[in-house]
Design an enzyme around this catalytic site. Structure first.
Site: not given
Ligand SMILES: Cc1ncc(COP(=O)(O)O)c(C=O)c1O
Ligand code: FES
Lengths: 130, 402
Positions: A33, A102
């Site tokens: 990511c 996240c």
């Protein structure tokens, strides 16, 4: 999609920055990511006297960094180790499902920074014992 | 607070002339175009006028325009319809890696049904290599499908040249013109286009409306079955308000095209130049000049796109990004990756697409606000400082060398 709490911590993040000669540093990143979070600690008498972060990532990543640092500032190392990703997300009033990955960064970075601090302590002790 | 909408490639507001017409077709002229009575005949007239207006914009014949529920359906119909009707001739399709998902995923669905698809790579500015295209053509190639303008980076693809190649080889040529229709001149004959997709909501008409141009004589199977509307190629009672809206919007877009393109190109260039000048470590994505008027896409290094969008939004500015963090998946935009842009730079991409309502003051406002936001996010970024150091080290090294 973000709660007011998240937006507040995103727009006015607490504890952004770096610490010179930190007691410990922890960095985590989701390479795929591409998000990166770094946490700096200043520990005195087993207490987190100061904590700073730098984050490259989305609004949730920045808000969780800010919240996590706020939650452990002034706490003992043992207390800080109890902090979970879930607790950070809850303190922010929840995160969108797509953003849960996240939010895992913050507590992980903190735990790594503590680990780094402990390793440094051990090294110091060994040197003193020599 | 000032509100600046810079996401016209995503969708546009409905223009007032169109709103007025739609209102009429919702209330007064509400008949079913298939009905015999006056209500029906009036509605039919509206639909046929729209067909003429749209055909005129791309130099087609009215009977070659088939209304659909939008660009996505037109793309599906063009690709699946051609594949189904021509599979005895061959099962090979050529497209590019930077298509919209309406094309990419439709092609991928055909792979499962035994078709072979070549996804052409692109150059760093999102243009394509015509020699590579030529060498990808096989005896069993039945379709080339390619976008006219890339929705993410704005680059204009060489449709005329590709059309010539397709014609010489006798291959059906489909163009996804959703981003260019009404904005750039299109001539389906000069460009040798057999099928063309367009969408209403990108040109100030309604969402959920679009069309597929089908050149007379092109073999294509329908996706839907039912009534005899759209000459059985697309059955279902027509979305009359949506169709008349699309027609009028296309007509007006044609009238205004030249002047609006000139105006938007100036504003676009001002925005691009201003960003490149005011913010260090920024790159333009897509071709510098061969791009849609009003289309800006930059990558701002060391910061992430979603947080950038949120901060812009707090200042009233609406934009979009190809960052993974906005996509709901772990990967940034397939277009930026196909252009060879590394993950972390794709992460910091920012798309601003200008339109009818955009003024020079809007551009000035963005140029005032954006650098501050970038500075704020960079001050939070763990990548920024370390990069600065690296650069300094490099600089000191090279001066030492000298
Ligand atoms: C290039 C391209 N093709 C197809 C589409 C889909 O069109 P619609 O939204 O009308 O289904 C879009 C819309 O974003 C587009 O940009
Ligand atoms: S940092 Fe990428 S989604 Fe949150």
């Amino acid at each position: 999609m973000y709660t007011e709490k998240v937006m507040d911590h995103f727009m006015n993040p607490r504890n952004v920055g770096e610490i010179e000669n930190p007691s410990g540093v922890g960095e985590v990143g989701n390479a795929k990511c591409g998000d990166i979070m770094r946490i700096y600690l200043e520990v005195e008498d087993n207490i987190i006297k100061d904590i700073k972060f730098k984050t490259f990532g989305c609004g949730a990543a920045i808000a969780t960094s800010s919240m996590a640092t706020e939650m452990v500032k002034g706490k003992t190392i043992e207390e800080a180790l109890q902090l979970t990703n879930k607790a950070v997300a809850e303190a922010l009033g929840g995160l969108p499902p797509a953003k849960m990955h996240c939010s895992n960064l913050a507590a992980d970075a903190l735990h790594k920074a503590i680990e780094d601090y402990k390793n440094k302590q051990k090294q110091k002790e060994q040197e003193q014992n020599k | 607070m000032r509100r600046v909408y810079l996401d016209h490639s995503a969708t546009t507001p409905v223009r007032p002339e169109v709103v007025q017409l739609v209102n009429k077709y919702l209330t007064e002229t509400f008949g079913n175009p298939s009905s015999v009575h006056a209500f029906g005949r009036e509605a039919r007239k509206g639909v046929e006028t729209a067909r003429e207006q749209i055909a005129a914009l791309i130099k087609a014949k009215p009977e070659e325009i088939f209304f659909t529920s939008g660009g996505t359906e037109a793309d599906n119909m063009a690709i699946v319809g051609t594949a189904m009707a021509n599979q005895t001739k061959g099962k090979h399709i050529i497209t590019t890696q930077i298509e919209h998902h309406a094309v990419l995923d439709t092609c991928k669905s055909l792979i499962k049904q035994g078709f072979e698809v070549t996804f052409l790579p692109v150059n760093p500015d999102a243009t394509i290599d015509l020699e590579l295209l030529k060498s990808s053509i096989r005896d069993d190639t039945i379709l080339i499908t390619m976008m006219h303008v890339n929705n993410e980076v704005g680059t204009i693809l060489p449709i005329k040249e590709v059309g010539q190649i397709a014609k010489e080889k006798g291959i059906i040529f489909h163009v996804d013109a959703v981003q260019s229709f009404g904005k750039l001149p299109i001539d389906v004959n000069e460009m040798n286009i057999d099928l063309l997709s367009a969408s209403g909501h990108k040109i100030y008409a309604l969402k959920g409306t679009g069309c597929l141009y089908i050149r007379k004589g092109t073999k294509i199977a329908p996706l839907f079955f039912g009534g005899s509307q759209e000459r059985k190629r697309r059955p279902g009672t027509e979305n009359v308000p949506g169709i008349v809206a699309f027609g009028l919007a296309a007509h007006l877009a044609g009238q205004e095209m030249e002047a609006e393109a000139e105006r938007l190109t100036k504003l676009r260039d001002k925005l691009i130049d201003g960003i490149l000048e005011k913010i260090p470590n920024v790159q333009l994505n897509g071709h510098r000049t061969n791009r849609l008027p009003g289309h800006v896409n930059v990558s701002i290094r060391y910061i992430e796109g979603e947080s950038l969008l949120l901060m812009l939004d707090m200042k009233g500015i609406a934009a979009s990004s190809g960052s993974a963090c906005t996509s709901g998946s772990l990967d940034p935009s397939h277009v930026l990756l196909a252009m060879g842009i590394p993950h972390e730079i794709a992460h910091g991409s920012l798309r601003m697409t200008l339109g009818k309502g955009t003024t020079e003051e809007d551009v000035d406002y963005v140029l005032e606000v954006l650098p501050e936001i970038v500075e704020k996010l960079r001050s939070m970024s763990p990548l920024y400082n370390s990069m600065k150091l690296e650069n300094n080290e490099e600089c000191s090294k090279c001066t030492q060398k000298r």
